[in-house]
Motif scaffolding. Structure first.
Motif, PDB file in Angstrom:
ATOM      1  N   SER A  56       0.839  -1.193   0.000  1.00  0.00           N
ATOM      2  CA  SER A  56       0.000   0.000   0.000  1.00  0.00           C
ATOM      3  C   SER A  56       0.875   1.245   0.000  1.00  0.00           C
ATOM      4  CB  SER A  56      -0.909  -0.001   1.229  1.00  0.00           C
ATOM      5  OG  SER A  56      -0.112   0.100   2.381  1.00  0.00           O
ATOM      6  N   GLY A  57       0.224   2.364  -0.212  1.00  0.00           N
ATOM      7  CA  GLY A  57       0.927   3.643  -0.207  1.00  0.00           C
ATOM      8  C   GLY A  57       0.670   4.423  -1.474  1.00  0.00           C
ATOM      9  N   THR A  58       0.991   5.715  -1.394  1.00  0.00           N
ATOM     10  CA  THR A  58       0.861   6.566  -2.567  1.00  0.00           C
ATOM     11  C   THR A  58       2.259   6.822  -3.125  1.00  0.00           C
ATOM     12  OG1 THR A  58      -1.026   7.643  -1.567  1.00  0.00           O
ATOM     13  CG2 THR A  58       0.013   8.785  -3.405  1.00  0.00           C
ATOM     14  N   ILE A  59       2.448   6.507  -4.409  1.00  0.00           N
ATOM     15  CA  ILE A  59       3.777   6.750  -4.986  1.00  0.00           C
ATOM     16  C   ILE A  59       3.682   7.787  -6.097  1.00  0.00           C
ATOM     17  CG2 ILE A  59       4.798   4.513  -4.404  1.00  0.00           C
ATOM     18  CD1 ILE A  59       4.234   3.656  -7.312  1.00  0.00           C
ATOM     19  N   THR A  60       4.730   8.581  -6.192  1.00  0.00           N
ATOM     20  CA  THR A  60       4.816   9.582  -7.250  1.00  0.00           C
ATOM     21  C   THR A  60       5.789   9.077  -8.305  1.00  0.00           C
ATOM     22  OG1 THR A  60       4.519  11.258  -5.573  1.00  0.00           O
ATOM     23  CG2 THR A  60       5.264  12.009  -7.727  1.00  0.00           C
ATOM     24  N   VAL A  61       5.328   9.039  -9.547  1.00  0.00           N
ATOM     25  CA  VAL A  61       6.156   8.556 -10.638  1.00  0.00           C
ATOM     26  C   VAL A  61       6.525   9.747 -11.524  1.00  0.00           C
ATOM     27  CG1 VAL A  61       6.232   7.057 -12.665  1.00  0.00           C
ATOM     28  CG2 VAL A  61       5.087   6.285 -10.584  1.00  0.00           C
ATOM     29  N   LEU A  62       7.818  10.002 -11.656  1.00  0.00           N
ATOM     30  CA  LEU A  62       8.264  11.095 -12.525  1.00  0.00           C
ATOM     31  C   LEU A  62       8.480  10.558 -13.930  1.00  0.00           C
ATOM     32  CD1 LEU A  62      10.920  12.915 -10.321  1.00  0.00           C
ATOM     33  CD2 LEU A  62       8.444  13.055 -10.253  1.00  0.00           C
ATOM     34  N   THR A  63       8.076  11.335 -14.908  1.00  0.00           N
ATOM     35  CA  THR A  63       8.217  10.876 -16.291  1.00  0.00           C
ATOM     36  C   THR A  63       8.487  12.046 -17.215  1.00  0.00           C
ATOM     37  OG1 THR A  63       7.010   9.958 -18.152  1.00  0.00           O
ATOM     38  CG2 THR A  63       5.693  10.911 -16.417  1.00  0.00           C
ATOM     39  N   VAL A  64       8.994  11.731 -18.396  1.00  0.00           N
ATOM     40  CA  VAL A  64       9.192  12.785 -19.403  1.00  0.00           C
ATOM     41  C   VAL A  64       8.029  12.821 -20.381  1.00  0.00           C
ATOM     42  CG1 VAL A  64      11.696  12.905 -19.390  1.00  0.00           C
ATOM     43  CG2 VAL A  64      10.572  11.175 -20.755  1.00  0.00           C
ATOM     44  N   ARG A  65       7.130  11.830 -20.269  1.00  0.00           N
ATOM     45  CA  ARG A  65       6.055  11.742 -21.254  1.00  0.00           C
ATOM     46  C   ARG A  65       4.904  12.679 -20.922  1.00  0.00           C
ATOM     47  NH1 ARG A  65       6.493   7.628 -25.046  1.00  0.00           N
ATOM     48  NH2 ARG A  65       4.868   8.854 -26.025  1.00  0.00           N
TER      49      ARG A  65
END
Lengths: 448, 315
Positions: free
Chosen positions: A53-62
């Motif tokens: 569980s948990g909230t994750i932040t995904v960084l992307t260039v798209r």
């Protein structure tokens, strides 16, 4: 004129002294350092998907995929397996320079793309390990690109191969049906395009800058050598017959013989996609990743997307073309993340099951996956796909930065194009020899 | 602009001081001493945090080999400065500033001309003022992109010239001379308005009776300009020249957006940015920034020496 300085020159001397004092005090507080206490942490794959569980932040260039909701659809599919993980996306337009500043803090997302600026040796300070090289290389390609001391720190969701994106219809109109096998044949083909069609034979995309850097990825294709990167670390990349010399000479000749666009300085990348699709431009050196975008542009412009073709660099070893397959940005887990398991789950799922590879007609990082449809002609022609050994990759980057040559930067190729069209003094040999001299001198100074 | 308001406030009486026969008690005096600082607390904190602290930090980085992200950095002493002063290629880019310097001369003369003309009663005066100032209000990035289309092969400039029968067929950003001239031209277009407003403000602060008197004496427009306006706005004129010179030395956003420094348009600041963000030599780039700061301070100091800022008294 440009104004960057503020004018506060009229203050009395005492006030200035007070300010200096205040500034000095503040500086003491401002000096920060990234703590290395978490170094060596692992991001383990979760055993039970339903319990992560948990909230994750995904960084992307798209940026495009975040805006049109594609990424959210991926996240929704991911939630079917991992119901308790909430995935949030942050798309950075100017990824390299923005992430560089953020990485001075601990807050750079949970999943991010490994930026080029981070030295390979520093990976364990910034990213959590995904496992040992031995266990990962069985299943995945490109593991060596992120391996430090036997541990792997990143995984690219897609592999790409460089190549010429070209308009098949235009090339056929010019009477060329076979792929050129030498740079000279390629130049002759472009000349035919110029004389028999209205298309611009080759488009440099000079103003967008980064398309010029893709010429560096010719490295390995000319010599069909998996040790091409090691050669960059040890020798002169512009020695007679070396891969980069062949590539740069071809680019130079294309421009010098008037086979490129008339005014490179005002090119427009977005517009170039549609123009190539419509047949106003015949060829561009890019990569497999570009094909999807060009076909999209064709669909939007109402022309046939199947006209977009892809061909390897015009060089053969023993009658076979070679194409280098390399990873795109590698995804990694922030070592300071509070939800490393969830972050790891995302990377694994995105690489293995998301369908991102198929959506982008890219080469899968999974060893047993089939080649994308874009590369069907490659299979038919027997193009050999090779993976260049990246063991000395970090060293090459260090030489590149230290010498300020910039093989991964646009500057020297912009100068090369300027040289070729006469906007800069000098000749090709002198130019390439100078690059080689700077490169090898830096090699020596770093080696000592 | 801040400069002007400060000046204006300086000449006005601070506050009508009431006669105070009895000296205020110590406490009250102390409070009066502290009060202005209380008001200054917020702006000073902002100033120190966002201007002085980063500068001190930058100077500190200039003595290291920091790459901008690595947690490890080594003290290299004056190594970066030695490198800057021993590598001539790092200073060659200052030639590009020559184009911007020449352009600022054009810009100041034009701004002065328009400011003078529009300070008299002209029809559609406010409209023209607006037209001249408008470019300064547009974001620099937008200007860069607009002018990229403008200079494009077959773009606006070519079409406009085509209307007049000229068919130059010229790649405006194609070779160093024409590229730098074009970029400097864009710079003039953008900053003319600001200079113009500075001059206009200064001219309008000259008392109107002077013109009336001059006209009674039979002075023509040129004589009025020569003997009333020019000396009257001298402080602002000096300030503008200083700002233009420092602006020319540190030209950045227009060439960076439009050409990225290609084709011989690289300025010192673009070079610094590339050192820092492309080749990851943050230490060296900081040193270059410090050197630029020192050069600008030096130029300013020399200018102040040559043209001292004396009080102007027309009446």
């Amino acid at each position: 004129m440009n104004r960057r300085t503020d004018h506060r020159t009229n203050g009395p001397a005492t006030r200035r002294a007070t300010l200096a004092l205040a500034a000095a005090t503040l500086l003491l507080a401002a000096c920060t350092g990234t703590g290395g206490s978490t170094e060596g942490a692992d991001a383990k794959a979760p055993d039970d998907p339903s319990r992560v569980s948990g909230t994750i932040t995904v960084l992307t260039v798209r940026t495009d995929l975040v805006q049109d909701g594609t990424m959210d659809r991926y996240a929704a599919a991911f939630n079917k397996t991992y119901p308790k993980v909430k995935v949030e996306f942050q798309a950075l337009t100017n990824y390299e320079s923005e992430i560089k500043i953020r990485m001075n803090t601990e807050n750079y997302g949970d999943v991010l793309l490994i930026p080029a600026v981070i030295e390979k040796d520093d990976y364990p300070k910034f990213f959590a390990s995904l496992g040992s090289r031995e266990e990962r290389r069985e299943k995945y390609r490109f593991t060596d690109f992120t391996t430090v001391d036997g541990k792997v720190y990143g995984q690219s969701p897609v592999g790409v191969a460089p190549g010429f994106v070209y308009n098949k219809r235009v090339w056929k109109e010019a009477g060329i049906t076979e792929w050129p096998t030498t740079p000279d044949e390629f130049l002759a083909a472009l000349k035919a395009v110029k004389s028999r069609t209205d298309a611009i034979p080759y488009y440099t995309n000079f103003a967008a800058q980064w398309p010029l850097t893709s010429w560096t990825y010719v490295n390995g294709s000319v010599s069909c050598d998996t040790g091409a990167t090691t050669k960059l670390a040890e020798g002169n990349p512009w020695a007679e017959g070396a891969d980069l010399r062949v590539a740069d000479t071809l680019l130079h000749d294309i421009v010098a013989q008037g086979l490129a666009e008339k005014d490179p300085t005002t090119t427009n990348w977005e517009a170039s996609k549609t123009r190539l699709a419509k047949g106003e431009i015949a060829t561009q050196w890019l990569g497999t990743w570009a094909v999807v975008q060009f076909r999209d542009a064709a669909r939007k412009a109402g022309v046939n997307p199947d006209d977009i073709g892809f061909m390897p660099f015009p060089a053969q070893v023993d009658g076979t073309f070679c194409a280098v397959v390399a990873p795109d940005y590698n995804q990694a887990v922030n070592i300071h993340s509070d939800h490393k398991e969830a972050a790891r789950a995302w990377i694994d799922w995105f690489t293995d099951k998301s369908g991102y590879v198929e959506d982008n007609l890219a080469i899968s990082p999974l060893r047993d996956a089939p080649l994308p449809e874009v590369l069907k002609p490659y299979e038919e022609e027997g193009v050999q796909l090779i993976e260049v050994d990246d063991a000395r990759g970090a060293e090459v980057k260090r030489i590149d930065n230290e010498s300020e040559v910039g093989i991964y930067k646009p500057d020297y190729r912009q100068d090369l194009v300027d040289l070729a069209r006469g906007a800069r003094d000098g000749d090709l040999d002198g130019f390439l020899d100078d690059l080689g001299r700077r490169w090898t001198e830096t090699q020596k100074s770093l080696g000592s | 602009m801040a400069h002007l308001t400060e000046k204006a406030r300086g000449t006005a009486p601070a506050a009508p001081a009431p006669p105070r026969p009895v000296p205020a008690p110590r406490r009250a005096r102390l409070r009066r001493g502290v009060t202005p600082w209380l008001f200054l607390l917020a702006p000073l904190a902002l100033l120190v945090t966002f201007t002085y602290a980063p500068i001190v930090n930058m100077v500190a980085y200039s003595f290291t080999d920091w790459d901008g992200v690595s947690p490890e950095l080594r003290f290299t002493g004056p190594g970066n400065y030695t490198e800057i002063f021993t590598r001539e290629d790092l200073f060659q880019v200052f030639f590009v500033s020559g184009y911007y310097l020449a352009a600022s001369a054009v810009q100041i003369v034009a701004a002065l001309y328009f400011a003078t003309v529009l300070s008299f009663n002209v029809r559609f005066r406010n409209f023209f003022k607006g037209v001249l100032f408008f470019p300064y209000l547009i974001n620099g990035v937008a200007i860069g992109f607009v002018f990229l289309y403008f200079f494009q092969d077959g773009g606006t400039l070519d079409s406009v010239l085509g209307l007049f029968g000229a068919d130059p067929d010229h790649a405006w950003l194609g070779d160093p001379v024409s590229a730098n001239t074009s970029l400097a031209g864009v710079s003039v277009w953008r900053y003319l308005g600001l200079n113009f407003v500075l001059f206009l403000g200064a001219i309008q602060s000259i008392p109107g009776e002077l013109y009336e008197a001059a006209e009674l004496d039979g002075a023509n427009r040129w004589q009025q300009f020569r003997h009333i306006i020019a000396p009257g706005i001298k402080p602002v004129l000096t300030l503008t020249v200083i700002l233009s010179v420092s602006g020319s030395l540190s030209a950045f956003e227009i060439p960076y957006i439009m050409t990225g420094g290609a084709t011989g348009t690289e300025t010192f600041v673009i070079q610094t940015v590339k050192l820092a963000f492309q080749f990851n030599k943050t230490g060296l780039a900081s040193a270059a920034a410090v050197v630029l700061l020192l050069i600008i301070l030096l130029v300013t100091w020399v200018q102040r020496r040559l043209v001292p800022d004396e009080r102007v008294d027309l009446v």
